[in-house]
Design a protein around this motif. Structure first.
Motif, mmCIF file in Angstrom:
data_model
loop_
_atom_site.group_PDB
_atom_site.id
_atom_site.type_symbol
_atom_site.label_atom_id
_atom_site.label_comp_id
_atom_site.label_asym_id
_atom_site.label_seq_id
_atom_site.Cartn_x
_atom_site.Cartn_y
_atom_site.Cartn_z
ATOM 1 N N CYS A 88 132.045 -20.401 59.696
ATOM 2 C CA CYS A 88 132.703 -19.237 59.130
ATOM 3 C C CYS A 88 131.734 -18.051 59.173
ATOM 4 C CB CYS A 88 133.132 -19.527 57.693
ATOM 5 S SG CYS A 88 133.895 -18.106 56.862
ATOM 6 N N CYS A 136 136.928 -19.510 57.661
ATOM 7 C CA CYS A 136 137.467 -20.749 57.104
ATOM 8 C C CYS A 136 138.726 -20.512 56.278
ATOM 9 C CB CYS A 136 136.417 -21.489 56.285
ATOM 10 S SG CYS A 136 135.862 -20.602 54.822
ATOM 11 N N SER A 137 138.975 -19.262 55.886
ATOM 12 C CA SER A 137 140.161 -18.947 55.076
ATOM 13 C C SER A 137 140.478 -17.457 55.185
ATOM 14 C CB SER A 137 139.903 -19.303 53.612
ATOM 15 O OG SER A 137 138.914 -18.435 53.080
ATOM 16 N N ASP A 138 141.659 -17.102 54.717
ATOM 17 C CA ASP A 138 142.030 -15.682 54.679
ATOM 18 C C ASP A 138 141.137 -14.915 53.715
ATOM 19 O OD1 ASP A 138 144.083 -15.769 56.587
ATOM 20 O OD2 ASP A 138 145.581 -16.347 55.102
ATOM 21 N N ASP A 139 140.711 -15.576 52.628
ATOM 22 C CA ASP A 139 139.821 -14.909 51.667
ATOM 23 C C ASP A 139 138.495 -14.528 52.317
ATOM 24 O OD1 ASP A 139 141.692 -15.101 49.649
ATOM 25 O OD2 ASP A 139 140.812 -16.915 48.782
ATOM 26 N N SER A 194 140.619 -27.646 59.854
ATOM 27 C CA SER A 194 141.063 -26.920 58.670
ATOM 28 C C SER A 194 142.339 -26.142 58.978
ATOM 29 C CB SER A 194 139.973 -25.942 58.226
ATOM 30 O OG SER A 194 140.471 -25.108 57.209
ATOM 31 N N PRO A 195 143.390 -26.344 58.190
ATOM 32 C CA PRO A 195 144.632 -25.600 58.426
ATOM 33 C C PRO A 195 144.505 -24.118 58.081
ATOM 34 C CG PRO A 195 144.829 -26.927 56.445
ATOM 35 C CD PRO A 195 143.513 -27.284 57.083
ATOM 36 N N THR A 196 143.433 -23.731 57.369
ATOM 37 C CA THR A 196 143.246 -22.326 57.015
ATOM 38 C C THR A 196 142.288 -21.603 57.972
ATOM 39 O OG1 THR A 196 141.461 -22.876 55.475
ATOM 40 C CG2 THR A 196 143.697 -22.771 54.564
ATOM 41 N N HIS A 197 141.844 -22.288 59.025
ATOM 42 C CA HIS A 197 140.937 -21.717 60.028
ATOM 43 C C HIS A 197 141.611 -20.520 60.700
ATOM 44 C CE1 HIS A 197 138.678 -22.492 64.096
ATOM 45 N NE2 HIS A 197 138.279 -21.371 63.501
ATOM 46 N N ARG A 198 140.919 -19.405 60.727
ATOM 47 C CA ARG A 198 141.415 -18.190 61.377
ATOM 48 C C ARG A 198 140.375 -17.721 62.384
ATOM 49 N NH1 ARG A 198 145.183 -20.096 59.420
ATOM 50 N NH2 ARG A 198 146.435 -19.306 57.696
ATOM 51 N N ARG A 217 138.005 -14.045 55.498
ATOM 52 C CA ARG A 217 138.293 -12.988 56.466
ATOM 53 C C ARG A 217 138.394 -11.639 55.766
ATOM 54 N NH1 ARG A 217 143.784 -12.004 59.847
ATOM 55 N NH2 ARG A 217 143.052 -10.167 60.935
#
Length: 61
Positions: free
Chosen positions: A20, A50-53, A30-34, A55
């Motif tokens: 990240c 690793c998450s929207d947060d 990870s399903p929240t991987h962006r 990002r």
């Protein structure tokens, strides 16, 4: 070579997983991987989150 951006996360272990860009956590299945991708000076660039947060935190800094 294993593709760490695989949408299924197949065959990506922690050693090959992307980190990240905000918190440095390894991203494994990870399903929240962006992934944010852009072109800069004719070269494709990308960052993993690793998450929207994470990002949003990166964008805010």
């Amino acid at each position: 070579m294993v593709d760490p951006t695989s949408s299924l996360g197949d065959d990506v272990d922690e050693e090959n997983a992307p980190e990240c860009a905000t918190c440095g956590e390894k991203i494994v299945q990870s399903p929240t991987h962006r992934v944010v991708t852009w072109v800069e000076d004719g070269t494709v660039q990308h960052r993993h989150f690793c998450s929207d947060d994470c990002r949003e935190s990166y964008d805010a800094s």
